[in-house]
Enzyme design. Structure first.
Site, mmCIF file in Angstrom:
data_model
loop_
_atom_site.group_PDB
_atom_site.id
_atom_site.type_symbol
_atom_site.label_atom_id
_atom_site.label_comp_id
_atom_site.label_asym_id
_atom_site.label_seq_id
_atom_site.Cartn_x
_atom_site.Cartn_y
_atom_site.Cartn_z
ATOM 1 N N ASP A 83 -57.595 49.830 -43.363
ATOM 2 C CA ASP A 83 -58.465 48.676 -43.124
ATOM 3 C C ASP A 83 -59.914 48.996 -43.473
ATOM 4 O O ASP A 83 -60.385 50.123 -43.269
ATOM 5 C CB ASP A 83 -58.346 48.275 -41.647
ATOM 6 C CG ASP A 83 -58.975 46.934 -41.346
ATOM 7 O OD1 ASP A 83 -58.951 46.049 -42.228
ATOM 8 O OD2 ASP A 83 -59.469 46.759 -40.214
ATOM 9 N N ASP A 105 -63.207 46.934 -49.060
ATOM 10 C CA ASP A 105 -64.222 46.033 -48.508
ATOM 11 C C ASP A 105 -65.513 46.157 -49.304
ATOM 12 O O ASP A 105 -66.311 47.072 -49.095
ATOM 13 C CB ASP A 105 -64.472 46.361 -47.036
ATOM 14 C CG ASP A 105 -65.433 45.374 -46.376
ATOM 15 O OD1 ASP A 105 -65.944 44.478 -47.086
ATOM 16 O OD2 ASP A 105 -65.667 45.503 -45.160
ATOM 17 N N THR A 212 -60.665 37.859 -31.942
ATOM 18 C CA THR A 212 -61.113 37.736 -30.566
ATOM 19 C C THR A 212 -61.995 36.494 -30.411
ATOM 20 O O THR A 212 -62.903 36.269 -31.204
ATOM 21 C CB THR A 212 -61.908 38.984 -30.138
ATOM 22 O OG1 THR A 212 -61.077 40.130 -30.297
ATOM 23 C CG2 THR A 212 -62.353 38.887 -28.692
ATOM 24 N N ASN A 231 -55.811 39.816 -38.323
ATOM 25 C CA ASN A 231 -56.146 41.125 -37.770
ATOM 26 C C ASN A 231 -56.352 41.024 -36.258
ATOM 27 O O ASN A 231 -57.090 40.159 -35.779
ATOM 28 C CB ASN A 231 -57.422 41.662 -38.406
ATOM 29 C CG ASN A 231 -57.206 42.147 -39.826
ATOM 30 O OD1 ASN A 231 -56.194 41.843 -40.446
ATOM 31 N ND2 ASN A 231 -58.161 42.903 -40.334
ATOM 32 N N VAL A 232 -55.692 41.928 -35.529
ATOM 33 C CA VAL A 232 -55.802 41.974 -34.067
ATOM 34 C C VAL A 232 -56.123 43.401 -33.667
ATOM 35 O O VAL A 232 -55.376 44.320 -34.024
ATOM 36 C CB VAL A 232 -54.485 41.518 -33.397
ATOM 37 C CG1 VAL A 232 -54.612 41.586 -31.881
ATOM 38 C CG2 VAL A 232 -54.108 40.104 -33.836
ATOM 39 N N THR A 234 -59.347 44.329 -31.048
ATOM 40 C CA THR A 234 -60.201 44.512 -29.887
ATOM 41 C C THR A 234 -59.468 44.251 -28.570
ATOM 42 O O THR A 234 -59.612 45.018 -27.614
ATOM 43 C CB THR A 234 -61.435 43.601 -29.989
ATOM 44 O OG1 THR A 234 -62.148 43.926 -31.186
ATOM 45 C CG2 THR A 234 -62.351 43.787 -28.790
#
Length: 280
Positions: A83, A105, A212, A231-232, A234
């Site tokens: 990531d 990125d 979040t 994307n998960v 936090t």
């Protein structure tokens, strides 16, 4: 069992009547059983994503070997994704180790440079059948030590998204439509119309970073409107740390460490199960 790239794993998800894949941040090896338990409970394939910091901490080969072994023993189709990486040397290290998906990125760069670098990464990854994600637009908040001030956040435009996809052929594109990286206590305001227009213009799987603060209703609508990777991170980390703080505080110094970690892992499993259900 082989590690799947994103494109192939998404097909497995669709066959199991999921509209999108959750991509879950792993921070330590102790969390791994919780991830696979959640996948088994929901009959979902599993996408595990690793930050460059976690990869350096645990070691690329250890991650590949451990995740491949669990994928085979649990019979869970799994993708291992790097990531938010802007370093081409670090990307090559992950490719050499056996990661099956990569995110380059370049969102902090001018679009021409972002396109050029993304194409270089695709040239590195495609011969290995590794999928590539890119990012366009600036998502506010903090991710693995990288921070974008909210005033510097920039939404992804339809025209630039179409140009980016046309010129790179990237497998999936992370876009900025109102979410925030990291711990966010307010309610994110998703720009659903912008999402729908980008989906129509690009015909490419889109990625939602910073889940979040996104309500369940907004998440379901985003998934129906073209988001195919979410994307998960936090929420799982917060639950894991909170439970560890409680169990370590109450425990004795001669207790087995695993007794401190079981409640934390159970909490992580619960978060994953709840999120996965939103992607149907």
């Amino acid at each position: 069992m082989k590690l799947y790239n994103f494109t192939d794993l998404l097909q497995v998800a669709k066959e199991r009547e999921f509209k999108a894949l959750g991509s879950f941040n792993l921070h330590c090896l102790e969390m791994l059983p919780a991830f696979f338990k959640a996948a088994e409970k929901t009959n979902s394939p599993l996408m595990i994503q690793i930050s460059t910091g976690t990869a350096k901490y645990l070691g690329h080969k250890l991650l590949v070997d451990a995740i491949r072994s669990l994928s085979e023993s649990r019979n869970v189709p799994t993708c291992l994704h790097l990531d938010h990486c802007s370093d081409l040397d670090a990307i090559q290290t992950a490719l050499d180790a056996g990661f099956s998906s990569i995110m380059y990125d370049g969102s902090h760069l001018p679009i021409e440079e972002n396109i050029a670098n993304t194409r270089r990464v695709i040239d590195m990854a495609r011969p290995l059948a590794v999928s590539v994600e890119a990012e366009l637009g600036a998502i506010g908040g903090s991710e693995d030590g990288k921070e974008v001030e909210m005033n510097d956040a920039a939404f992804t435009t339809v025209d630039e998204a179409k140009r980016f996809v046309d010129e790179t052929g990237v497998d999936m594109l992370a876009i900025s439509i109102g979410t925030v990286h990291g711990l966010y206590t307010g309610k994110a305001h998703i720009q659903h119309q912008r999402l729908a227009e980008i989906t129509d213009a690009t015909k490419t799987p889109l990625v939602l970073h910073g889940g979040t603060g996104v309500s369940d209703e907004d998440m379901r609508l985003a998934v129906r409107s073209g988001i195919e990777k979410v994307n998960v991170g936090t929420e799982m980390n917060v639950q894991w740390v909170a439970n560890c703080k409680q169990t370590f505080e109450k425990g004795k110094v001669n207790d087995s460490v695993r007794n401190f970690l079981v409640p934390a892992n159970d909490a992580v499993t619960n978060v994953l199960v709840e999120k996965i259900q939103l992607f149907r």
